[in-house]
Design an enzyme around this catalytic site. Structure first.
Site, PDB file in Angstrom:
ATOM      1  N   TYR A   1      42.105  40.880  33.064  1.00  0.00           N
ATOM      2  CA  TYR A   1      40.946  40.737  33.937  1.00  0.00           C
ATOM      3  C   TYR A   1      39.708  41.310  33.254  1.00  0.00           C
ATOM      4  O   TYR A   1      39.743  42.422  32.726  1.00  0.00           O
ATOM      5  CB  TYR A   1      41.158  41.493  35.252  1.00  0.00           C
TER       6      TYR A   1
ATOM      7  N   ARG B   1      33.209  32.656  39.874  1.00  0.00           N
ATOM      8  CA  ARG B   1      34.482  32.169  39.333  1.00  0.00           C
ATOM      9  C   ARG B   1      35.168  31.197  40.280  1.00  0.00           C
ATOM     10  O   ARG B   1      35.688  30.175  39.857  1.00  0.00           O
ATOM     11  CB  ARG B   1      35.427  33.345  39.055  1.00  0.00           C
TER      12      ARG B   1
ATOM     13  N   ARG C   1      46.950  42.592  49.948  1.00  0.00           N
ATOM     14  CA  ARG C   1      47.814  41.437  50.198  1.00  0.00           C
ATOM     15  C   ARG C   1      48.817  41.201  49.073  1.00  0.00           C
ATOM     16  O   ARG C   1      48.468  41.155  47.900  1.00  0.00           O
ATOM     17  CB  ARG C   1      46.949  40.190  50.404  1.00  0.00           C
TER      18      ARG C   1
ATOM     19  N   HIS D   1      38.506  48.723  49.424  1.00  0.00           N
ATOM     20  CA  HIS D   1      38.574  47.870  48.249  1.00  0.00           C
ATOM     21  C   HIS D   1      37.751  48.429  47.087  1.00  0.00           C
ATOM     22  O   HIS D   1      37.837  47.927  45.965  1.00  0.00           O
ATOM     23  CB  HIS D   1      38.079  46.460  48.619  1.00  0.00           C
TER      24      HIS D   1
ATOM     25  N   HIS E   1      36.249  38.779  36.480  1.00  0.00           N
ATOM     26  CA  HIS E   1      36.489  39.534  37.711  1.00  0.00           C
ATOM     27  C   HIS E   1      35.355  40.486  38.075  1.00  0.00           C
ATOM     28  O   HIS E   1      35.297  40.972  39.204  1.00  0.00           O
ATOM     29  CB  HIS E   1      37.800  40.325  37.549  1.00  0.00           C
TER      30      HIS E   1
ATOM     31  N   ASN F   1      48.440  29.964  42.312  1.00  0.00           N
ATOM     32  CA  ASN F   1      47.222  29.987  43.129  1.00  0.00           C
ATOM     33  C   ASN F   1      47.389  29.134  44.385  1.00  0.00           C
ATOM     34  O   ASN F   1      47.023  29.545  45.490  1.00  0.00           O
ATOM     35  CB  ASN F   1      46.035  29.443  42.330  1.00  0.00           C
TER      36      ASN F   1
ATOM     37  N   ARG G   1      45.334  48.117  43.946  1.00  0.00           N
ATOM     38  CA  ARG G   1      46.502  47.494  43.314  1.00  0.00           C
ATOM     39  C   ARG G   1      46.804  48.245  42.019  1.00  0.00           C
ATOM     40  O   ARG G   1      45.930  48.427  41.180  1.00  0.00           O
ATOM     41  CB  ARG G   1      46.263  46.022  42.974  1.00  0.00           C
TER      42      ARG G   1
END
Length: 723
Positions: free
Chosen positions: A497, A593, A434, A464, A621, A73, A404
């Site tokens: 997730y 979160r 990213r 997204h 998530h 992270n 993703r």
């Protein structure tokens, strides 16, 4: 009932200008210093991850995993957020800040806080997790701890497996200082030429393709490992024959790896992105991590050659780069991990007892299906739905957004199978996701070769949203089957997730998705939708109006409540709307979160706001937005966080959940999360995150994820009993 199309037409009888003017008036009545700095708030989030690693009640291999997560992270934080701030300062661009301080002051604060956290992170490994691993029979040793026999065995391993791939690079008049790749672990070596007596410098990269921890010995229930860099450091004489090894120290460099593309100035997005990814490898340095025993001569050389400042140097006790603990965390010791959990199949999708298969289309026709991952299986829901659609001769078209996923993903395979079967298949691939850019380009081209219509979204916007739309012919008519999710179409991350997904045959949703996909493969998002709130044009305004409805209900003496679960809460307009609602008496629950720029402790402003954060074995998530609406709850799920990028620079979608049972399920989850008997971090009135995981008697509070796991299993058992 609130119709989202009506939401976009105005607030009550007011038009957009009236609404905007009213908002400005409200804002002028709020305190000036009412936001927390987003970067410092992010560091506070990573501190919460670290606290899980420090917790002795967490299984020790999971604690090692949390240390690795913390390290990963923080790397991304520097590569993107810190790098972005520095780039804007250097180029003179405006630096987004909602705390009224100079950007350089923000960077100074970030540096101080990040350094303190990294020292604490290293200490957690050295004094807490490493000893606990040793007590459990997993011993991470140093070279000096080895016996002569162990050193001989490791030397053979070094000669056979390590030495051939090492590449020492000297620095002298004939050899300029070498390029140091981002996030690589290196040894800085000072040597003396035995013939000339001259001191030289060399850099040696620790090979990233080799195991970071080398097995020394396995003896029954005890295993011993040696860090790879330690093995290399104590065999340097083989690399520099005839030289005297004076000193060696580990170091690690972080580079700016943010990708910036001016899409409106490029003719080919893929080519521009590939060129930018190449440039990323050579981004300027932004952080230098060194061992705390590094001598000043070596450090000064690195600072000079890398053109880095003292503020960007992080002296840390070894070992550096604890991402290597991901490997240790995979050790097969069930007693040192969280108890295993096998996701269940959602009740509507459970196999037919006659043929052992589920008819996904028949199940969805019976009513909307809400699936909660990873408690309920992604494989037997989303993946099974897409695979059945790819094979079904009655399916005419499949449209899907992909942000993703993995190249070997069954999702990609199903789309290819559908295209090869002659179906119309559209995949909207976000190649700008990213750190997944290169992988996305590879499998996007694979889809194209199979005949899938691949589009890359709209100029200036990332796509997204998580959408899957299937058109099926039934009895001479076309029926839409839709899936709107909160998480990526990725079978691997779906096991880690926490996310929701809604399956529906609702005609309004089907029409919304038909129009939205047409616009995504065309030129612009302009239309308003019936059951969707879509960014960048309508989502922010729709949420602001829903929040303001609660404010007005509270002013009229009605019960009012707003509940929002997101990964990040940063957007000032949304935060101000929550402040105004709280002032009017609306009960506001925020479950976040990560980053939270909302502040508590503002007298008369935040009195009715509660903020919680929950971290655990799964990464929370999902995004949920719930409004009391005078007893007729309006609940949405979707892909959007409350950040500028999500609301202004991305295509996001929220869908309204209408099934009473599903609304109850989502609100019950909120009740559990916000309950004082549930383990969580609570944002205090002085804006510190305080962990509450034990009651007054020292007993553990309720774990939300364990409780949810048990509830899903119990629901399945009840269905089995009925059958």
């Amino acid at each position: 009932m609130i119709d989202t199309e009506a939401l976009d037409s105005g607030l009550g009888d007011a038009d957009d200008d009236d609404f905007d003017q009213a908002v400005e008036t409200y804002d002028s009545q709020l305190p000036e210093n009412r936001y927390q700095d987003r970067e410092i708030s992010w560091l506070a989030f990573n501190r919460r991850v670290l606290e899980l690693a420090e917790d002795p009640s967490v299984p020790v291999l999971e604690r090692a995993n949390f240390l690795a997560i913390f390290a990963s992270n923080l790397d991304e934080f520097f590569m993107v957020r810190v790098a972005g701030l520095k780039r804007r300062i250097v180029t003179g661009l405006a630096v987004p800040t909602n705390v009224g301080r100079a950007p350089l002051d923000v960077l100074t604060d970030i540096s101080g806080e990040a350094h303190a956290l990294q020292v604490r992170h290293a200490d957690a490994w050295t004094t807490l997790v490493r000893p606990a691993l040793a007590d459990a029979g997993i011993d991470i040793v140093a070279w000096d701890d080895l016996t002569d026999d162990e050193r001989m065995l490791l030397y053979d391993y070094f000669q056979g497996q390590v030495f051939p791939v090492l590449m020492p690079l000297a620095v002298d008049p004939a050899h300029p200082f070498p390029y140091i790749s981002g996030l690589s672990l290196n040894l800085a070596i000072r040597i003396r030429n035995a013939r000339t007596g001259r001191q030289e410098f060399a850099r040696l990269k620790v090979p990233p393709m080799l195991p970071r921890f080398v097995l020394v010995r396995a003896d029954g229930h005890t295993v011993r490992y040696l860090p790879l860099e330690d093995l290399i450091a104590h065999n340097l004489k083989d690399l520099f024959p005839g030289m005297e090894i004076l000193d060696h120290h580990a170091f690690r460099l972080t580079r700016n790896e943010d990708v910036v593309i001016e899409e409106d100035e490029t003719e080919n997005l893929i080519q521009a992105l590939e060129a930018e990814l190449l440039r990323r490898r050579f981004g300027p340095p932004i952080r230098l991590e060194v061992g705390d025993d590094m001598d000043d001569v070596t450090l000064d050389l690195l600072i000079s050659e890398l053109d880095i400042t003292q503020q960007e140097v992080y002296r840390l006790p070894g070992p550096l780069d604890l991402r290597g603990l991901f490997d240790l965390a995979r050790i097969d010791r069930p007693d040192l991990h969280f108890p295993p959990h096998v996701p269940t199949t959602a009740v509507p999708f459970q196999p037919n007892e006659q043929n052992g298969r589920a008819d996904m289309f028949a199940a969805i026709r019976k009513g909307d299906v809400l699936v909660h991952h990873p408690y309920e299986s992604f494989t037997t829901s989303v993946q099974a739905f897409l695979e059945q659609a790819a094979k079904d001769p009655h399916v005419l078209a499949i449209k899907q957004t992909l942000y993703r996923t993995s190249g070997d993903s069954p999702i990609v395979k199903a789309l290819i199978d559908a295209a090869e079967a002659g179906k119309q298949v559209l995949a909207l691939v976000e190649v700008k996701a990213r750190f997944d850019e290169a992988a996305n380009i590879v499998w996007a081209r694979k889809l194209e070769k199979a005949g899938v219509h691949v589009v890359y979204g709209l100029v200036g916007l990332k796509t997204h949203c998580k959408l899957l739309h299937v058109i099926r012919e039934e009895d001479g008519a076309l029926r839409s089957y839709s899936h709107i999710g909160t998480g990526n179409y990725n079978p691997k991350t779906s096991r880690l997730y926490e996310d929701f997904g809604l399956f529906t045959t609702d005609e309004l949703v089907g029409r919304d998705l038909t129009r939205l996909f047409n616009e995504l493969s065309g030129y612009a998002i302009e239309k308003k939708f019936k059951r969707l709130l879509v960014a960048p044009l309508h989502l922010r305004k729709g949420l602001l109006r829903l929040i303001d409805t609660e404010r007005r209900n509270a002013q009229d003496g009605k019960r009012a409540a707003v509940r929002i679960k997101v990964n990040s809460m940063v957007d000032e307009q949304i935060i101000d709307a929550l402040y105004r609602a709280s002032q009017a008496g609306v009960k506001v629950d925020v479950w976040v979160r990560g980053i939270c720029s909302l502040k508590l402790g503002l007298d008369g402003v935040t009195d009715n706001i509660t903020v919680r954060s929950i971290l655990g074995r799964y990464l929370e998530h999902s995004r949920i937005f719930a409004f009391h609406n005078d007893g007729d709850p309006q609940v949405y799920i979707g892909s959007a966080d409350m950040m500028h990028r999500n609301l202004d620079r991305r295509v996001e979608a929220l869908v309204r959940v209408t099934g009473s049972g599903h609304v109850k399920e989502l609100l019950s989850l909120f009740n559990l999360a916000m309950n004082d008997t549930t383990s969580s971090w609570r944002l205090s009135q002085d804006n510190e995150w305080v962990r509450h995981h034990l009651d007054d008697a020292g007993h553990p509070l309720v774990d939300l994820q364990d409780k949810t796991m048990a509830a899903v299993q119990q629901r399945r058992r009840r269905v089995r009993a009925v059958r």
